[in-house]
Design an enzyme around this catalytic site. Sequence first.
Site, PDB file in Angstrom:
ATOM      1  N   HIS A  86       5.851   4.842  12.344  1.00  0.00           N
ATOM      2  CA  HIS A  86       5.732   4.728  10.875  1.00  0.00           C
ATOM      3  C   HIS A  86       6.670   5.777  10.293  1.00  0.00           C
ATOM      4  O   HIS A  86       6.280   6.919  10.086  1.00  0.00           O
ATOM      5  CB  HIS A  86       4.272   4.980  10.483  1.00  0.00           C
ATOM      6  CG  HIS A  86       3.989   4.976   9.010  1.00  0.00           C
ATOM      7  ND1 HIS A  86       3.274   3.972   8.391  1.00  0.00           N
ATOM      8  CD2 HIS A  86       4.299   5.858   8.017  1.00  0.00           C
ATOM      9  CE1 HIS A  86       3.148   4.237   7.093  1.00  0.00           C
ATOM     10  NE2 HIS A  86       3.759   5.381   6.844  1.00  0.00           N
ATOM     11  N   CYS A  98       4.384   9.218  -0.222  1.00  0.00           N
ATOM     12  CA  CYS A  98       2.987   9.626  -0.303  1.00  0.00           C
ATOM     13  C   CYS A  98       2.867  10.631  -1.433  1.00  0.00           C
ATOM     14  O   CYS A  98       3.590  11.630  -1.452  1.00  0.00           O
ATOM     15  CB  CYS A  98       2.528  10.243   1.014  1.00  0.00           C
ATOM     16  SG  CYS A  98       0.869  10.935   0.886  1.00  0.00           S
ATOM     17  N   ARG A 103       0.833  -1.207   0.000  1.00  0.00           N
ATOM     18  CA  ARG A 103       0.000   0.000   0.000  1.00  0.00           C
ATOM     19  C   ARG A 103       0.869   1.259   0.000  1.00  0.00           C
ATOM     20  O   ARG A 103       0.972   1.960  -1.003  1.00  0.00           O
ATOM     21  CB  ARG A 103      -0.955  -0.019   1.216  1.00  0.00           C
ATOM     22  CG  ARG A 103      -2.070   1.020   1.154  1.00  0.00           C
ATOM     23  CD  ARG A 103      -1.669   2.436   1.523  1.00  0.00           C
ATOM     24  NE  ARG A 103      -1.065   2.545   2.845  1.00  0.00           N
ATOM     25  CZ  ARG A 103      -0.515   3.659   3.299  1.00  0.00           C
ATOM     26  NH1 ARG A 103      -0.485   4.757   2.549  1.00  0.00           N
ATOM     27  NH2 ARG A 103       0.031   3.708   4.505  1.00  0.00           N
TER      28      ARG A 103
HETATM   29  P1  HMG Z   1     -12.703  14.897  -2.481  1.00  0.00           P
HETATM   30  O1  HMG Z   1     -12.376  15.253  -3.898  1.00  0.00           O
HETATM   31  O2  HMG Z   1     -12.795  15.984  -1.484  1.00  0.00           O
HETATM   32  O3  HMG Z   1     -14.018  14.030  -2.324  1.00  0.00           O
HETATM   33  O4  HMG Z   1     -11.637  13.832  -2.009  1.00  0.00           O
HETATM   34  P2  HMG Z   1     -15.314  13.837  -3.141  1.00  0.00           P
HETATM   35  O5  HMG Z   1     -16.263  13.188  -2.188  1.00  0.00           O
HETATM   36  O6  HMG Z   1     -15.688  15.123  -3.806  1.00  0.00           O
HETATM   37  O7  HMG Z   1     -14.917  12.768  -4.259  1.00  0.00           O
HETATM   38  C1  HMG Z   1     -14.154  13.055  -5.411  1.00  0.00           C
HETATM   39  C2  HMG Z   1     -14.341  11.926  -6.408  1.00  0.00           C
HETATM   40  O8  HMG Z   1     -13.790  10.727  -5.876  1.00  0.00           O
HETATM   41  C3  HMG Z   1     -15.790  11.614  -6.696  1.00  0.00           C
HETATM   42  O9  HMG Z   1     -15.857  11.101  -8.007  1.00  0.00           O
HETATM   43  C4  HMG Z   1     -16.116  10.507  -5.716  1.00  0.00           C
HETATM   44  O10 HMG Z   1     -17.154   9.684  -6.134  1.00  0.00           O
HETATM   45  C5  HMG Z   1     -14.801   9.746  -5.680  1.00  0.00           C
HETATM   46  P3  HMG Z   1     -16.573  11.935  -9.192  1.00  0.00           P
HETATM   47  O11 HMG Z   1     -17.944  12.216  -8.707  1.00  0.00           O
HETATM   48  O12 HMG Z   1     -15.724  13.198  -9.343  1.00  0.00           O
HETATM   49  O13 HMG Z   1     -16.478  11.015 -10.356  1.00  0.00           O
HETATM   50  N1  HMG Z   1     -14.564   9.083  -4.403  1.00  0.00           N
HETATM   51  C6  HMG Z   1     -14.180   7.808  -4.282  1.00  0.00           C
HETATM   52  N2  HMG Z   1     -13.953   6.842  -5.182  1.00  0.00           N
HETATM   53  C7  HMG Z   1     -13.588   5.636  -4.710  1.00  0.00           C
HETATM   54  N3  HMG Z   1     -13.412   5.365  -3.402  1.00  0.00           N
HETATM   55  C8  HMG Z   1     -13.615   6.308  -2.470  1.00  0.00           C
HETATM   56  C9  HMG Z   1     -14.026   7.593  -2.906  1.00  0.00           C
HETATM   57  N4  HMG Z   1     -14.310   8.735  -2.252  1.00  0.00           N
HETATM   58  C10 HMG Z   1     -14.634   9.641  -3.179  1.00  0.00           C
HETATM   59  N5  HMG Z   1     -13.430   6.025  -1.184  1.00  0.00           N
HETATM   60  C11 HMG Z   1     -10.942  11.965  -0.657  1.00  0.00           C
HETATM   61  C12 HMG Z   1     -11.641  13.314  -0.683  1.00  0.00           C
HETATM   62  C13 HMG Z   1     -10.690  11.586   0.791  1.00  0.00           C
HETATM   63  C14 HMG Z   1     -11.818  10.921  -1.329  1.00  0.00           C
HETATM   64  C15 HMG Z   1      -9.607  12.116  -1.440  1.00  0.00           C
HETATM   65  O14 HMG Z   1      -8.918  13.214  -0.941  1.00  0.00           O
HETATM   66  C16 HMG Z   1      -8.734  10.897  -1.333  1.00  0.00           C
HETATM   67  O15 HMG Z   1      -9.062   9.835  -1.865  1.00  0.00           O
HETATM   68  N6  HMG Z   1      -7.562  11.038  -0.662  1.00  0.00           N
HETATM   69  C17 HMG Z   1      -6.689   9.918  -0.419  1.00  0.00           C
HETATM   70  C18 HMG Z   1      -5.262  10.342  -0.623  1.00  0.00           C
HETATM   71  C19 HMG Z   1      -4.365   9.171  -0.318  1.00  0.00           C
HETATM   72  O16 HMG Z   1      -4.729   8.024  -0.510  1.00  0.00           O
HETATM   73  N7  HMG Z   1      -3.135   9.484   0.178  1.00  0.00           N
HETATM   74  C20 HMG Z   1      -2.178   8.456   0.490  1.00  0.00           C
HETATM   75  C21 HMG Z   1      -2.545   7.659   1.700  1.00  0.00           C
HETATM   76  S1  HMG Z   1      -2.168   8.470   3.236  1.00  0.00           S
HETATM   77  C22 HMG Z   1      -0.473   8.208   3.477  1.00  0.00           C
HETATM   78  O17 HMG Z   1       0.204   7.697   2.610  1.00  0.00           O
HETATM   79  C23 HMG Z   1       0.124   8.544   4.822  1.00  0.00           C
HETATM   80  C24 HMG Z   1       0.380   7.306   5.684  1.00  0.00           C
HETATM   81  O18 HMG Z   1       1.233   6.384   5.025  1.00  0.00           O
HETATM   82  C25 HMG Z   1       1.026   7.739   7.013  1.00  0.00           C
HETATM   83  C26 HMG Z   1       2.225   8.662   6.829  1.00  0.00           C
HETATM   84  O19 HMG Z   1       3.217   8.249   6.203  1.00  0.00           O
HETATM   85  O20 HMG Z   1       2.120   9.784   7.298  1.00  0.00           O
HETATM   86  C27 HMG Z   1      -0.925   6.570   6.007  1.00  0.00           C
HETATM   87 MG    MG Z   2       3.406   6.512   5.003  1.00  0.00          MG
END
Ligand code: HMG
Ligand code: MG
Length: 284
Positions: free
Chosen positions: A205, A238, A13
């Site tokens: 992490h 990320c 992931r």
């Molecule tokens: P948004 O644009 O504010 O939300 O994103 P929205 O509700 O307006 O949705 C936008 C579009 O995405 C829409 O599609 C939704 O249907 C779709 P459209 O109508 O434009 O065709 N959508 C989804 N599709 C599939 N699955 C879903 C989903 N939700 C909405 N669950 C949102 C808000 C949270 C969805 C977005 O910002 C997002 O997906 N962010 C995730 C970013 C991410 O994955 N980052 C990496 C992981 S975190 C990380 O790596 C840190 C960590 O490792 C710890 C560390 O190292 O610090 C954990």
């Molecule tokens: Mg991370």
Amino acid sequence: MSEFVEIFEVGPRDGLQNESQMIAARDKIALVDVLSSAGFKRIEVASFVSPKWVPQMADGAEVLAGIRRAPGVSYAALTPNMRGYDGAKAAKADEIAIFASASEGFSQANINCSIAESLERFAPIAAAALADGIPMRGYISCVTDCPFDGPTAPGQVADLAAKLRAAGCYEISLGDTIGQANPDSISAMLRAVLKATPANMLAGHYHDTAGRALANIEASLALGVRVFDAAVGGLGGCPYAPGAAGNVASEAVAARLADLGFATGLDQAILAKAAQMARQMRST
Ligand code: HMG
Ligand code: MG
């Protein structure tokens, strides 16, 4: 007997999410299957986030459907909202994780909302996970440094950790998202968090961008933390954190823990094979 320290494998992931070239689901599945035989008890394999935000993770359901599930291994997935939760549940993820940030700048960049809004968004996920009996982990990003807001106040992390715990997270993973922490800043952050949250509910992490992740792990071990997230082959980063390349490599953590006299239960030869596979999946 040596004391046990768990490495929580996040490579499929956190590692792969940052790869710009699309990786086939069958290759992700092959990597997870090798990791399952290496002795990990928890492997994060998918992310049910918006495919517009992280295209590489769009095949989470296919990956979860294709892996050979080893007995006793928990296959985890990230869930930013109820849509993600429903996807993870349908794909039979064994556990889910909500992910928040200790800094406002990264919260906006990563999940497009404030910290307070993210907690509101997580509340129905927590209620559903509790009702469904699905364990929920919590991440906090930018625990010492944020690429947008600069240094993070330890009290801010402690406060958020307490809130995630109150929301029902069984463990809080503390993320040095951009790998800028050092043993002093990690220790100061942990001392603040430990005032309200016990060490056995915490995980480290640490990204290895500046080559300090192993030193930060040692500082955390001294304060009682016994779970560390890592990505095989040092994959990762990320996409919403500039400069976040490189999770600390699982095989390097396993080797350092062995040198320090801890048991990890991991097979180093299988881990080396998985690391080689992971490196071949890298586009850069
Ligand atoms: P948004 O644009 O504010 O939300 O994103 P929205 O509700 O307006 O949705 C936008 C579009 O995405 C829409 O599609 C939704 O249907 C779709 P459209 O109508 O434009 O065709 N959508 C989804 N599709 C599939 N699955 C879903 C989903 N939700 C909405 N669950 C949102 C808000 C949270 C969805 C977005 O910002 C997002 O997906 N962010 C995730 C970013 C991410 O994955 N980052 C990496 C992981 S975190 C990380 O790596 C840190 C960590 O490792 C710890 C560390 O190292 O610090 C954990
Ligand atoms: Mg991370």
